[in-house]
Enzyme design. Sequence first.
Site: not given
Length: 698
Positions: A21, A24, A399
């Site tokens: 997480c 954490c 291009d």
Amino acid sequence: MSTRKKVRKLVKTYRLENLSCTNCAAKFEKNIRSLPDIKRVELNFGASKLTVDGNVSIEELERAGAFDHIRVYPEKAKVEHTPFYKRRQTIETAISFMLLIAGVILSFQTSEGNPWAIGLFGSSMLVGGYHMFRTGLMNLSRFEFDMKTLMTIAVIGAAIIGEWREGAVVVFLFAISEALESFSMNKARQSIRSLMDLAPARALIQRNGELLEMDTEDVRIGDVLIVKPGQKIAMDGVVLRGESAVNQAAITGESIPEVKTPGAEVFAGTMNEEGALEVTVTKRVEDTTIAKIIHLVEEAQAEKAPSQKFVDQFAKYYTPAIIAIAFLVALVPGYVTGDWQLWIYQGLAVLVVGCPCALVVSTPVAIVTAIGNAARQGVLIKGGIHLEETGRINAVAFDKTGTLTKGYPEMTDAIPENGYTKEQLVQLAASAESMSQHPLARAISKEADLLLPSKGFNSVTGKGAYAQVGGERIHIGSLLWAEEFSLEIPEHARRLQQGGKSVMAVFKAEELIGVIAVADAIRSESPGIIRKLKEMGIGSTIMLTGDHPATANAIAGEIGVTDVRAGLMPQDKLSAIRELQQQYGRVAMVGDGINDAPALAASTVGIAMGGAGTDAALETADIALMADDLEKLPYTIRLSRKTLRIIKENIMFALGLKVIALLLIIPGWLTLWIAIFADMGATLLVILNALRLVKVQK
């Protein structure tokens, strides 16, 4: 006498396990910063990677992450991944569930207040929530409020007011939510791990006449790598001897093997399928294309997307706001009605439902999954911000040479005159130019089945060339040169010239044999790509080229682009991109990453073609299509749009379910059961929703 101290390199990179997480991760990073002799810490949550500048041991780092059982490994170490069912978290959750079920059965047979039932509920809470309580209480003592703090207050409060069964259910469901969150993040990170496992760690090297097997870190530039059939190529290099089909899907996303002959470039991590190859190593292991891809993908996952920054900022204010609402729900109605137990219970439920778990994970799990999926498809997206911006583009500039066209001339037309056949025309032209190195000559020679003997080759500057073929002088050159010989040029030759093609006359001194047209051939997929973009709602497609306007307009007409800017120098392309941004807003530029570098850098999203082996493309562009494959462009836009949609859906799910649950406070219907189901349901929804991005294919 001077003494020289040996300076030890203190910057080290580590791989992490059990980092599930973002809260954490932030706490782990903060704990490391507080260690002595630490100068710099960089924690990449998406890639589960840690970089530390300082004198610190793995044991000290693991102590800093002990609150969440974070394991630390050296970067090159082979990390043993524990199966989901063997993880500590999963085992503790299973034991907690069995104790909970036993407590529920006993409480139904006797009463909820039965001391044995309370003991079983309490044991279930301790087994399933021990680590959560420890972290939550430590946070509470420092006035740090995160989801574990909220859950700890809520569960302890439930026990105080006698709601042991509901407290145990809350702990069990929160443990499931945490385990699933950890599982989903590991699933999302597998794309990087699969990339890391692609290139072999050891290589068979021929050095000074000896065959040596060694670690790839010990291989030097110039060594000869021996690759047997069925083996993966361990290093980037150039084929010295041998011929084989090599599957480059790991780098380019293309599943069709490419035939490699002496002089061809090969990449580490690709599979040699047929013959044996001897490869001259051209890059060290840390500079190989696969190493750069891994590094760039990891850096991309570390960079926060705009939506993630918004969620992080929102969460900073959201958690204190939930705590304030919970106190108000407990105190104000409790004071007014006198029913303190009911409203304290409701306040605890608000704390549970208000956990920002689903909200915090809503964006990173989607970004990590999308970038990992793209890498497996041969598309390198260098950050969450570029992923999001690609989903919002309104126009695409291309291009021409090497992007919409093949980048080399091909014969497009061969029209014979005066009774000659097409085969005779091409054969005579190719034979006359067999000694020429001109690109147009090579384009014609490729089309000839058989060359006739020729001699006396001569080129005439600005006009063409001639040679003796079969005893006759054959000329090939400009239409003007043919007119000098009083030959009449047919009208169709003029039309081919007006269409932007290079038209050459093939003639004898007194007779026109025919005309041949050569052009930079359009990629077969280009018209289809432009059509797909229009179907996706991107109606504005622009060609930027240094070519003559007549040539550019002719090619644009065939491909279907809506706007043409011709005769442009690199700095003019930059100005064109800025003008297009004023006109359309967000504009993507697709080019080769070398002469288009200024335009790629200035565009909203710079997309480079053929990133494999092209350092300029990998470094200049925001997105690199690793294969020279324009087909990946619609896929990339589709993936980006789906990611944006999923992030928005996740934020709506995360907040919507909580708002609905909080509204249940008004009639007094909110329970701890409903609260934890709302929190866990939101977390599960956002995780499963984000993992749908794994399914997006080309």
